[in-house]
Design an enzyme around this catalytic site. Structure first.
Site, short mmCIF file in Angstrom:
data_model
loop_
_atom_site.label_atom_id
_atom_site.label_comp_id
_atom_site.label_asym_id
_atom_site.label_seq_id
_atom_site.Cartn_x
_atom_site.Cartn_y
_atom_site.Cartn_z
N GLU A 119 29.21 1.56 2.72
CA GLU A 119 28.98 0.12 2.87
C GLU A 119 28.79 -0.49 1.48
O GLU A 119 28.37 -1.63 1.36
CB GLU A 119 27.80 -0.16 3.80
CG GLU A 119 26.49 0.45 3.38
CD GLU A 119 25.49 -0.58 2.93
OE1 GLU A 119 24.99 -1.30 3.78
OE2 GLU A 119 25.23 -0.65 1.72
N CYS A 142 25.63 3.17 8.30
CA CYS A 142 25.36 4.52 7.78
C CYS A 142 26.23 5.61 8.42
O CYS A 142 26.04 6.79 8.10
CB CYS A 142 23.89 4.86 7.97
SG CYS A 142 22.79 3.80 7.04
N ASP A 148 0.85 -1.20 0.00
CA ASP A 148 0.00 0.00 0.00
C ASP A 148 0.88 1.25 0.00
O ASP A 148 1.49 1.59 1.02
CB ASP A 148 -0.90 -0.03 1.25
CG ASP A 148 -1.77 1.23 1.37
OD1 ASP A 148 -1.69 2.10 0.47
OD2 ASP A 148 -2.51 1.33 2.36
N HIS A 188 20.82 11.57 11.32
CA HIS A 188 20.79 10.55 10.27
C HIS A 188 19.34 10.28 9.88
O HIS A 188 18.44 10.32 10.71
CB HIS A 188 21.46 9.27 10.75
CG HIS A 188 21.27 8.13 9.80
ND1 HIS A 188 21.65 8.21 8.48
CD2 HIS A 188 20.69 6.90 9.96
CE1 HIS A 188 21.34 7.08 7.87
NE2 HIS A 188 20.76 6.28 8.73
#
Lengths: 132, 348
Positions: free
Chosen positions: B80, B112, B28, B234
């Site tokens: 990464e 991250c 959805d 972040h």
């Protein structure tokens, strides 16, 4: 194995280093040992701006091995602001919308690789100069 | 006095909308967009990777810094998605910039927060007097498994910062780290896609570490949330950073420039550094900025920067984040996206 060849060409591919004749001031890309214009053997290294306009181009639709993921793509001769013409792939655009005279700028991109485990080759490519 | 003397970013031109991904997996899109505060994400072109994004961002950082790249004594690339498992991205970046051969380089990984790890090391090396200039880059072409929640957010981009001791555009006021061993997200050796702990990535992971780092640096500096002109956390999605910011007493005007995820996605190592770059694009002189990264595994690096009068003088030397984000976009259908991200298996 393209490793030594690619490594030797890295000053041109990574930094667009050209040779400028100390006598007649003509610029050559890649650099030369002897100036074909005046015969002088002294050169200074100059970094090309990477900015210029599209002089002519062709669209590759049946790409050679290593380039099939990019097809269709354009390869063109770009007249740099320094007055010399160099060959390069043109990316980040619909190749059918390109026109001679378009302003282009260079970016650092992947050229191809030697399969999943081989060396990755990087080089300059040209993109439409949109100020980004 | 040390800090940022130049910065640059690179964002691919391709995008995919949440609706396009949701259509393939029967999800959805309205609930996803509302739940994640995310509308679309950047997608790298087939000829873009962590190294190309890092080089193009770093070139703009050097341009704004106005320095000779041969004087850069250290280059750190956090990611990464380094293109090689063994062979540094940092050598490619250093060579392309013209920083070789008198340069120390290393690739960093910490989910991250690898980008801010590089920023921390670069700033400390300059502070110690070990190098004149140091470059830190956060760059990623992050991976999300097909159909996984991460596929809606994992995007591509890079931010680069040249650190120095003079001609600063943002002075480092202080920094503080907050780190524990928290297994909320990982990718094993040879695995193509990461795995994560679902809801476990929220409270005990992202929120605990961001909050811990913010509280630690506020204690250390004696500052309070209202002292900051801007803040960047972040951004794994558009929801988490806003939730934590509001809970800690920050307000929308403080994160309005730095919150990029709703139209950029999560650029992993580039995420909070790109938010900082977008904030530097708009901030005035003598303004305080709080930057807090988060990397799964898990930890947060907090930085307080104070902008200088040189910032408005150099920002127009390279494209702003907003321009890279909002102009010249090309939207992809899922098929082209799958091809670009090499999700389609082909015969060797």
């Amino acid at each position: 194995m393209n490793v030594p060849k690619h490594w030797r060409e890295s000053p041109q591919r990574y930094r667009m280093e050209a040779g400028k004749c100390r006598k007649c001031e003509r610029i050559f890309f890649p650099g030369r040992l002897v100036c074909p214009e005046c015969g002088h053997t002294g050169f200074d290294m100059v970094k090309l701006s990477g900015k210029g306009k599209l002089h002519t181009f062709t669209v590759i639709r049946t790409a050679p091995s290593g380039f099939t993921d990019f097809a269709p793509y354009a390869v063109g001769i770009v007249e740099l602001d320094e007055g010399i013409r160099i060959l390069g792939q043109i990316t980040d655009c619909d190749p059918d919308s390109l026109q001679t005279g378009d302003r282009l700028t260079s970016k650092f991109r992947r050229m191809n690789d030697e399969g999943k485990t081989g060396m990755i080759m990087y080089s300059y490519k040209f993109v439409p100069d949109n100020g980004i | 006095m040390v800090g940022i003397i130049g910065y640059g970013t690179q964002i691919p031109r391709f995008r995919i909308k949440v609706e396009e991904i949701a259509k393939v997996w029967g999800a959805d899109p309205v609930a996803l967009k509302r739940g994640l505060n995310l509308n679309e994400k950047s997608v790298p072109a087939p000829d873009e990777d962590c190294a190309t994004l890092a080089v193009n961002a770093a070139r703009d950082a050097v341009k704004r810094a106005g320095i000779n790249p041969a004087e850069i004594g250290a280059v750190y690339v956090g990611s990464e998605s380094h293109p090689y498992a063994v062979k540094p991205t940092g050598t490619i970046v250093s060579e392309a910039l013209g920083a070789c051969p008198f340069v120390h380089t290393a690739d960093l990984e910490f989910a991250c927060k690898a980008g801010t790890e590089g920023m921390f090391i670069a700033l400390q090396l300059v502070k110690a007097g070990a190098v004149k200039y140091a470059l830190a880059v956060g760059a990623d072409t992050s991976q999300g498994a097909p159909g996984d929640a991460l596929e809606y957010s994992a995007s591509a981009g890079a931010a680069a910062f040249v650190m120095g001791a003079d001609n600063l555009v943002a002075e480092l006021v202080d920094t503080h780290a907050y780190m524990t061993d928290t297994p909320d997200f990982w990718r094993r050796e040879h695995a193509h896609y990461p795995e994560h702990g679902g809801r476990f990535t929220g409270e005990p992971a992202y929120k605990k570490h961001i909050t811990g780092a913010v509280n630690a640096i506020l204690d250390k500096t004696g500052l309070k949330p209202s002292d900051f002109n801007y803040m960047i956390f972040h951004q794994p999605n558009g929801k988490f950073p806003v939730q934590v910011a509001k809970k800690m007493g920050f307000t929308e005007p403080q994160y309005r420039y730095g919150l990029l995820t709703p139209t950029l996605g999560n650029t992993y190592s580039g995420s909070s550094p790109m938010g900082l770059a977008a904030t530097l694009d708009e901030a005035g002189p003598d303004e305080l900025i709080l930057l807090v990264s988060y990397g799964s595994g898990a930890g947060s690096d907090a930085f307080v920067f104070k902008t200088t009068e040189r910032l408005p003088e150099i920002r127009d030397l390279a494209p702003k984040v907003k321009k890279q984000l909002d102009t010249n976009k090309t939207y992809l259908e899922y098929g082209a996206y799958a091809k670009f991200r090499r999700k389609i298996l082909k015969p060797e």
